[in-house]
Design an enzyme around this catalytic site. Structure first.
Site, PDB file in Angstrom:
ATOM      1  CB  SER A  42      -0.688   0.354   1.463  1.00  0.00           C
ATOM      2  OG  SER A  42       0.189   0.066   2.481  1.00  0.00           O
ATOM      3  CG  HIS A 158      -0.945  -5.080   4.020  1.00  0.00           C
ATOM      4  ND1 HIS A 158      -0.305  -5.094   4.925  1.00  0.00           N
ATOM      5  CD2 HIS A 158      -0.661  -4.026   3.667  1.00  0.00           C
ATOM      6  CE1 HIS A 158       0.905  -4.254   5.065  1.00  0.00           C
ATOM      7  NE2 HIS A 158      -0.198  -3.994   3.077  1.00  0.00           N
ATOM      8  CD  GLU A 167      -0.584  -2.710   9.083  1.00  0.00           C
ATOM      9  OE1 GLU A 167       0.299  -2.241   9.515  1.00  0.00           O
ATOM     10  OE2 GLU A 167      -0.368  -2.456   7.805  1.00  0.00           O
ATOM     11  CD  GLU A 210       2.259  -5.316   7.501  1.00  0.00           C
ATOM     12  OE1 GLU A 210       1.685  -5.127   8.351  1.00  0.00           O
ATOM     13  OE2 GLU A 210       2.783  -5.098   6.462  1.00  0.00           O
ATOM     14  CG  ASP A 245      -2.069   1.089   8.914  1.00  0.00           C
ATOM     15  OD1 ASP A 245      -2.371   2.679   8.518  1.00  0.00           O
ATOM     16  OD2 ASP A 245      -0.719   1.079   8.258  1.00  0.00           O
ATOM     17  CD  GLU A 288       0.519   2.749  10.345  1.00  0.00           C
ATOM     18  OE1 GLU A 288       0.800   2.651  10.985  1.00  0.00           O
ATOM     19  OE2 GLU A 288       1.083   3.258   9.065  1.00  0.00           O
ATOM     20  CG  ASP A 315       2.482   4.509   5.918  1.00  0.00           C
ATOM     21  OD1 ASP A 315       4.237   4.883   5.721  1.00  0.00           O
ATOM     22  OD2 ASP A 315       2.282   3.200   6.123  1.00  0.00           O
ATOM     23  CE  LYS A 340       5.879   1.945   5.977  1.00  0.00           C
ATOM     24  NZ  LYS A 340       4.085   2.370   5.244  1.00  0.00           N
ATOM     25  CB  SER A 367       6.977   0.796   9.955  1.00  0.00           C
ATOM     26  OG  SER A 367       6.785   0.160   9.583  1.00  0.00           O
ATOM     27  CG  HIS A 368       6.860  -4.105   8.955  1.00  0.00           C
ATOM     28  ND1 HIS A 368       6.426  -5.557   9.100  1.00  0.00           N
ATOM     29  CD2 HIS A 368       5.651  -3.640   9.386  1.00  0.00           C
ATOM     30  CE1 HIS A 368       5.153  -5.104   9.587  1.00  0.00           C
ATOM     31  NE2 HIS A 368       5.172  -3.846   9.150  1.00  0.00           N
ATOM     32  NE  ARG A 369       6.539   0.073   3.399  1.00  0.00           N
ATOM     33  CZ  ARG A 369       6.532   0.738   2.045  1.00  0.00           C
ATOM     34  NH1 ARG A 369       7.816   2.039   1.746  1.00  0.00           N
ATOM     35  NH2 ARG A 369       5.271   1.319   1.555  1.00  0.00           N
ATOM     36  CB  SER A 370       4.192  -5.914   3.010  1.00  0.00           C
ATOM     37  OG  SER A 370       3.546  -4.666   2.482  1.00  0.00           O
ATOM     38  CE  LYS A 391       2.000  -0.461  11.241  1.00  0.00           C
ATOM     39  NZ  LYS A 391       1.993  -0.113   9.691  1.00  0.00           N
TER      40      LYS A 391
HETATM   41  P1  PGA Z   1       3.034  -1.193   3.084  1.00  0.00           P
HETATM   42  O1  PGA Z   1       2.377  -1.353   4.074  1.00  0.00           O
HETATM   43  O2  PGA Z   1       4.730  -1.856   3.507  1.00  0.00           O
HETATM   44  O3  PGA Z   1       2.299  -2.132   2.914  1.00  0.00           O
HETATM   45  O4  PGA Z   1       3.335   0.131   2.573  1.00  0.00           O
HETATM   46  C1  PGA Z   1       2.847  -1.384   5.020  1.00  0.00           C
HETATM   47  C2  PGA Z   1       2.125  -0.011   6.102  1.00  0.00           C
HETATM   48  O5  PGA Z   1       1.330   0.793   5.779  1.00  0.00           O
HETATM   49  O6  PGA Z   1       2.440   0.468   7.310  1.00  0.00           O
HETATM   50 ZN    ZN Z   2       0.953   2.147   6.796  1.00  0.00          ZN
END
Ligand code: PGA
Ligand code: ZN
Length: 423
Positions: A42, A158, A167, A210, A245, A288, A315, A340, A367-370, A391
């Site tokens: 996303s 997701h 999320e 995730e 989220d 978020e 985000d 990110k 944060s991670h990514r998906s 996250k």
């Molecule tokens: P994404 O999702 O890595 O697919 O963008 C994670 C998020 O939105 O926090």
């Molecule tokens: Zn997000």
């Protein structure tokens, strides 16, 4: 010690979705450092550009051979011979060499791979832990272990669903240490798994990218009720809170300026009321991307209404971009940054994005990514910059747990030199 960058290699490897991504490898006389770049689903439209080959004959067009070649030729030529401890200088050379707003010439994936490899080499050659080296780079004085936001139920982009909140997370916060937070969150995850299996059958407990479960129950309230009662059943009532989220850009219609969740349409004011109702009914402490990436008015009204009570995290709104963070500060559009590194493309810019956020009393959630990898760099980044939260997804799938496990090792090493962040 050999601090001079001797050689830079790059190759195409796979991320946790089986999608190609860049691995950069940097050699000095005394060390070798590797970094692998993650990738989102996303993705915000204002993120730096992930360069893909678009050659349909390979990996459905998702190959990264061009980006790898950019590392080996253009980038390597420019920074070979430089001192790998000079992160800021190297990153600004990379930015200049690319020369575009969104790193579309060389690719943010190519640039970030090198930037993280430089950071890791700087730590190894200096005989330091990576988080310690990051701390030195950002000039932070303390170490802190983050409170985790753990993804438990998934919807939206997701899982391939439309008009849905993405999320549903738990935040184990009222504990003495990171390891206790992780244990409580993980035990709650077991309870959720058992209850889903009992109620919806074994097919309902397969996990998403995730590591969360595809929410089998309809409706936002049902999902939150399910999580809330699972926390109670796990014995952690009051000690674990909830977070969302929404990834609202995915359910926003720019033409009629309306949001659609399930079958219901919401104006900005109606959506604020909806979130407000959820926050009153459930123990939600963080939302978020409650509004779309360019709906500044929506964000401003939302933050005005709820920003004193809960964490309003940007985000897709901020994309770890300092110009957008400045605008959000001016407009009072949110009160926390989701960080990110691949949204912006260099370690230095990520560190600076956190710096300006802290300076303005925002929380920072690393944060991670998906689409993730075995690279645990973001765990060290978290501690090095002293971020408030991490996250990293569910406590499942090795590309997620590698980050949690790295934090456990860091916690053990730092002992009482580092406390747990407070919310
Ligand atoms: P994404 O999702 O890595 O697919 O963008 C994670 C998020 O939105 O926090
Ligand atoms: Zn997000």
């Amino acid at each position: 010690m050999g601090f001079k960058i001797k050689k830079i290699k790059a190759r195409e490897v796979l991320d946790s979705r089986g999608t190609p991504t860049i691995e950069a490898e940097l050699l000095t006389d005394s060390c070798c450092a590797r970094a692998i770049v993650p990738s989102g689903a996303s993705t915000g439209i204002h993120e730096a550009l992930e360069l893909r080959d678009n050659d349909r004959k390979r990996y459905n067009g998702k190959g990264v051979l061009k980006a790898a070649e950019n590392v080996r030729s253009k980038i390597a030529k420019k920074i070979q011979g430089m001192d790998c401890r000079r992160q800021r200088e190297i990153d600004s050379i990379l930015i200049e060499l690319d020369g575009t707003e969104n790193k579309s010439r060389l690719g943010a994936n190519a640039i970030l791979g090198v930037s993280i490899a430089v950071c890791k080499a700087g730590a190894i050659c200096s005989n330091m832990q990576l988080y310690g080296h990051v701390q030195k780079l950002c000039g932070s004085k303390k170490f802190m272990l983050p409170v985790p936001q753990m993804n438990i139920l998934d919807g939206g982009a997701h899982v391939g669903a439309e008009n849905d909140i993405q999320e549903y997370m738990i935040i184990p916060y009222d504990f003495k240490s990171f390891s206790e937070c992780l244990r409580a969150g993980t035990e709650t995850y077991y309870v959720v798994k058992n209850r889903i299996e009992k109620k919806y059958g074994y097919k309902a407990v397969s996990v998403t990218a995730e590591g969360g479960f595809i929410a089998p129950m309809d409706g936002v309230e049902e999902r939150l009720e399910f999580l809330q009662s699972s926390i109670e059943e796990a014995g952690y009532g009051g000690k674990i809170k909830l977070a969302l989220d929404c990834a609202a850009s995915e359910f926003y219609d720019d033409k009629n300026k309306k949001y659609t969740i399930s079958d219901k349409e919401y104006s900005v004011d109606e959506l604020i009321d909806f979130y407000n109702g959820l926050a009153k009914k459930f123990s939600i402490i963080s939302i978020e991307d409650g509004f779309a990436q360019d709906d500044w008015n929506g964000w401003k009204s939302f933050n005005k209404e709820l920003g004193k009570k809960i964490q309003v995290v940007g985000d897709d709104l901020l994309v770890t971009n300092i110009a957008r963070i400045r605008k959000a500060l001016d407009e009072k559009a949110c009160n926390a940054l989701l960080l990110k590194a691949n949204q912006i493309g260099t370690v230095t810019e990520a560190i600076d994005a956190a710096g300006i956020s802290f300076k303005n009393k925002w929380n920072v959630v690393v944060s991670h990514r998906s689409g993730e990898t075995e690279d645990s760099f973001i765990a060290d980044l978290c501690v090095g910059i002293s971020s408030n939260q991490c996250k990293f997804g569910a406590p499942a799938r090795s590309e997620r747990t590698t980050k949690y496990n790295r934090l456990l090792r860091i916690e053990e090493e730092l002992g009482n030199k580092a406390g747990l962040a407070r919310l």
